[in-house]
Design a protein around this motif. Structure first.
Motif, PDB file in Angstrom:
ATOM      1  N   ALA A   1       0.820  -1.197   0.000  1.00 37.19           N
ATOM      2  CA  ALA A   1       0.000   0.000   0.000  1.00 37.19           C
ATOM      3  C   ALA A   1       0.868   1.266   0.000  1.00 37.19           C
ATOM      4  CB  ALA A   1      -0.932  -0.008   1.193  1.00 37.19           C
ATOM      5  N   TYR A   2       1.786   1.404   0.963  1.00 40.13           N
ATOM      6  CA  TYR A   2       2.471   2.685   1.108  1.00 40.13           C
ATOM      7  C   TYR A   2       3.985   2.605   1.235  1.00 40.13           C
ATOM      8  CZ  TYR A   2      -2.299   3.773   2.320  1.00 40.13           C
ATOM      9  OH  TYR A   2      -3.649   3.870   2.300  1.00 40.13           O
ATOM     10  N   GLY A   3       4.545   1.399   1.233  1.00 42.01           N
ATOM     11  CA  GLY A   3       5.988   1.261   1.428  1.00 42.01           C
ATOM     12  C   GLY A   3       6.783   2.114   0.459  1.00 42.01           C
ATOM     13  N   ALA A   4       6.445   2.014  -0.833  1.00 42.23           N
ATOM     14  CA  ALA A   4       7.190   2.768  -1.837  1.00 42.23           C
ATOM     15  C   ALA A   4       6.934   4.269  -1.698  1.00 42.23           C
ATOM     16  CB  ALA A   4       6.811   2.279  -3.228  1.00 42.23           C
ATOM     17  N   TYR A   5       5.724   4.638  -1.254  1.00 40.85           N
ATOM     18  CA  TYR A   5       5.423   6.064  -1.056  1.00 40.85           C
ATOM     19  C   TYR A   5       6.188   6.627   0.139  1.00 40.85           C
ATOM     20  CZ  TYR A   5       1.973   5.604  -4.633  1.00 40.85           C
ATOM     21  OH  TYR A   5       1.389   5.383  -5.841  1.00 40.85           O
ATOM     22  N   ALA A   6       6.350   5.778   1.162  1.00 42.29           N
ATOM     23  CA  ALA A   6       7.127   6.204   2.328  1.00 42.29           C
ATOM     24  C   ALA A   6       8.586   6.364   1.928  1.00 42.29           C
ATOM     25  CB  ALA A   6       6.994   5.171   3.453  1.00 42.29           C
ATOM     26  N   TYR A   7       9.053   5.475   1.057  1.00 45.58           N
ATOM     27  CA  TYR A   7      10.424   5.574   0.545  1.00 45.58           C
ATOM     28  C   TYR A   7      10.608   6.919  -0.166  1.00 45.58           C
ATOM     29  CZ  TYR A   7      14.690   4.308  -2.019  1.00 45.58           C
ATOM     30  OH  TYR A   7      15.957   4.285  -2.518  1.00 45.58           O
TER      31      TYR A   7
END
Lengths: 409, 309
Positions: free
Chosen positions: A321-327
């Motif tokens: 869901a958001y791992g890449a967005y958090a990155y």
């Protein structure tokens, strides 16, 4: 014995040295010795929503590791300070205070829940510290209370790499009506900032498209028995259930719905887009749908290494869901620190307040290719990347079925 | 389609579950005047006990006909051990202390049990799948699952067994005597400590039955499941008249049905749209409790106990 003693002494000395640098954080650039800055993370790391929350923490961790390994900002090392907000607004606020009070923190990533973000924004704004949420989708966070009529940015320190529910709800309505050809929807939400907002926008847009909303209801977070609600839905003749909220409740609703013989899909937002939803609902989740922000992480060439690293490290939680967005959010902060250093003749500003305000400016001017696409922010602090994807549960896993941008009616 | 029979069935099932948990509150209160707020968590640990039997002890592919009794056994062992352990180590040392002390201990114990399960049970920090009994049957316009049949049969058997035990057995009569007046009962040669332990054990067993029914019905369990169910069951016990075991069952069923009907129909009354629906179910449940307490403070089946007030 001698060796042991010397190892211990060296270890202790190293630790002390690190500690002293951490505390002051302003000895930067003096010939070889690194300055350490902290990037704050706030997300639910336990209990409700923790699957997606941990994805945020570890996504940010990988960005920090990459920055340190590749020496993105010469002379500066970054570390992460992750705080658990338990998806509760009050805890989020005290975490924000703790992060702004720590004089090594240059910026923060998080939170997951829009309702939590509402209590944190003011704290970060007062400290003039950049906050980038990889997950908040409530429109008013960036566009103010009257976002439907009069857009006005309330806090210039708040940014997000997620797009808004206005687009997410509309995208879902469009897919439900045109893609799935479902003409009668029952709309349920969990009364939280995120869930209620999403359901309201879906409701409006679905009706504008010509769909019929045959019933609405609200649930409480933490409810377990939805027998009465399920009977109502069954009786309403709906061919789709739209749910605004998180996976904790929606997994139970879909199970009880299907056990009662109501074989209609449940359609939700990104709060439901987690492997836990499928684990908790079992076979009942087959055919259910969720929208999520951006394009599927595993179809992005830039995210391949990220996903591999995430898996290799054996991190818990869900990067989906958001791992890449958090990155990308973490990278935006790191790049802003670098921009501040470059503008200062290669040295990071020594005054933390000065640095924090320069990071805010730097984040606003972000313009780089992240894992999820181009990272830049508009005048409200919203991402300029407005892509959304519909996912459907197929054989016990989320499969992407359509990616696009919302078409507002 | 007429939804009333289905909604009544929904309420009856939910209420039976409340009732089974409420027995634990009521028996303990009846005998030692202690509100065991950790009882909801005893219910929760019962569910995890049953889960352990299914996933870690039984071989894969065990038929549910065999698995359910064994899960019941596993859940009961865990719940009874925790209930009796709580009595021995958390409440007995405080017997005779002011009422507030054991109450605070109970709240502390409930938090401790939640945290222990969350931290040490594999995967328990979020909902864990529980095997279901999902085959459905249509009886007229009412659809019920196998899990619902299990719940209702288990509730009837438990109540009948308890009624016979309390009325007919020596221990049951000793229990009634202790409930009436512990000091005199002791003077008459009744080992009140033993009676108290038995009350906790029976409460734990009933909670475990409710927990297995809960798992089979909803298909997943988590470390927070005891909080709301425990609170509702406590409400049911007060509603029925705390200290009265038939009252606990009746209170549970009344509460379950009231809650279900309120969330199903109140928003259909003109002018009440804003006050109905699923999210208002708890509000109406507690309104009902307030009304009963206003007009019948001893609860539906409770007796006026002037000397204890």
């Amino acid at each position: 014995m001698v060796i042991l003693t010397s190892v211990l002494t060296t270890g202790a000395l190293t630790l002390t040295a690190c500690g002293s640098r951490d505390d002051s954080g302003d000895k930067g650039g003096d010939g070889g010795s690194d300055t350490t800055f902290t990037i704050g993370v706030d997300a639910p790391l336990s209990g409700e929503n923790s699957t997606t929350g941990l994805g945020i923490q570890y996504g940010a961790q990988i960005a920090v590791d990459d920055a340190n390994k590749n020496n993105w900002v010469p002379g500066v090392k970054f570390k992460l300070k992750a705080l658990d907000d338990k998806a509760q607004p009050a805890t989020g606020q005290s975490n924000a205070t703790a992060l702004t009070g720590d004089k090594t923190v240059v910026g923060a990533v998080g939170p997951l829940n829009s309702g939590v973000a509402q209590t944190m924004q003011q704290v970060f704004a007062s400290a003039n510290m950049a906050q980038i949420s990889p997950a908040n989708t409530a429109p008013e966070l960036t566009q103010g209370k009257n976002w439907q009529t009069d857009k006005k940015r309330p806090f210039k320190t708040y940014f997000r790499t997620a797009t808004t529910d206005e687009l997410q709800g509309s995208f879902a309505a469009g897919y439900a009506y045109n893609g799935l050809k479902k003409k009668k929807a029952f709309v349920v939400d969990d009364k939280q900032t995120y869930g209620a907002g999403l359901a309201k926008i879906f409701n409006e847009q679905y009706k504008k498209l010509g769909g019929k909303v045959v019933g609405t209801d609200h649930v409480n977070t933490g409810d377990k028995d939805f027998g009465s609600l399920v009977t109502k839905i069954k009786n309403s003749g709906a061919d789709l259930l739209y749910y605004g909220g998180q996976y904790d409740e929606s997994a139970l609703i879909t199970k009880q719905l299907k056990d009662a013989g109501v074989k209609i899909p449940l359609f939700g937002g990104d709060g439901m887009f987690a492997s836990t939803y499928i684990e908790a609902a079992g076979k009942s989740s087959e055919g259910d749908l969720a929208t999520a922000i951006g394009v599927p992480a595993d179809t992005l060439p830039a995210a391949k290494t990220f996903i591999q690293t995430y898996k290799d490290k054996g991190y818990k939680g869900d990067y989906g869901a958001y791992g890449a967005y958090a990155y990308d959010a973490t990278t935006a902060i790191i790049k802003a620190v670098k921009a501040a250093a470059d503008a200062n003749g290669g040295k990071v500003p020594t005054d933390i307040n000065d640095l924090r305000s320069k990071v805010v400016d730097g984040v606003q001017k972000s313009d780089f290719e992240g894992l999820t696409g181009k990272i830049s922010f508009d005048q409200y602090g919203d991402t300029t990347n407005k892509q959304l994807t519909v996912y459907q549960v197929e054989k016990g896993a989320w499969k992407d079925v359509e990616t696009g941008t919302a078409d507002l009616k | 389609m007429n939804t009333l029979p289905q909604q009544l069935a929904n309420g009856l099932l939910l209420g039976s579950m409340y009732g089974l948990i409420a027995i634990g509150y009521t028996m303990v209160y009846g005998i030692v005047q202690l509100i065991n707020f950790a009882h909801g968590e005893i219910f929760m640990t019962g569910a995890f006990g049953a889960l352990t039997v299914y996933f870690y002890i039984l071989p894969d592919g065990t038929s549910m006909a065999l698995a359910v009794p064994l899960m019941l056994l596993g859940g009961a062992i865990v719940a009874i051990l925790i209930a009796v352990g709580a009595e021995r180590f958390a409440y007995r040392p405080l017997r005779g202390a002011p009422r507030l002390a054991p109450l605070i201990t109970a709240i502390g114990l409930s938090l401790a049990l939640q945290e222990v399960v969350r931290n040490f049970y594999p995967g328990a920090d979020r909902a864990r799948a529980f095997p279901g009994l999902d085959a459905t049957h249509d009886i007229g316009s009412v659809t019920i699952k196998d899990a619902d049949i299990f719940l209702i049969v288990a509730a009837i058997l438990c109540m009948a067994a308890l009624a016979i035990f309390v009325r007919r057995s020596r221990t049951g009569r000793a229990m009634q005597a202790t409930a009436q007046d512990p000091d005199t009962a002791q003077l008459m040669g009744i080992d009140t400590n033993r009676i108290i332990v038995i009350a906790f054990a029976i409460g734990g067993f009933f909670a475990a039955v409710a927990a297995v029914a809960y798992g089979l019905k909803y298909g997943n369990v988590d470390y927070r499941m005891g909080f709301l169910m425990g609170l509702k069951a406590f409400t049911a016990a007060v509603l029925g008249g705390i200290g009265n075991i038939y009252g606990a069952m009746l209170g549970g069923i009344v509460l379950g049905i009231a809650e279900t009907l309120a969330s199903a129909y109140i928003d259909e009354i003109p002018g009440m749209q804003q006050l109905g629906g699923q999210s208002w179910a708890n509000v109406w449940a507690f309104c009902l409790l307030i009304l009963v307490l206003l007009f019948r403070p001893q609860g539906l089946l409770g007796e006026r106990v002037a000397d204890r007030a």
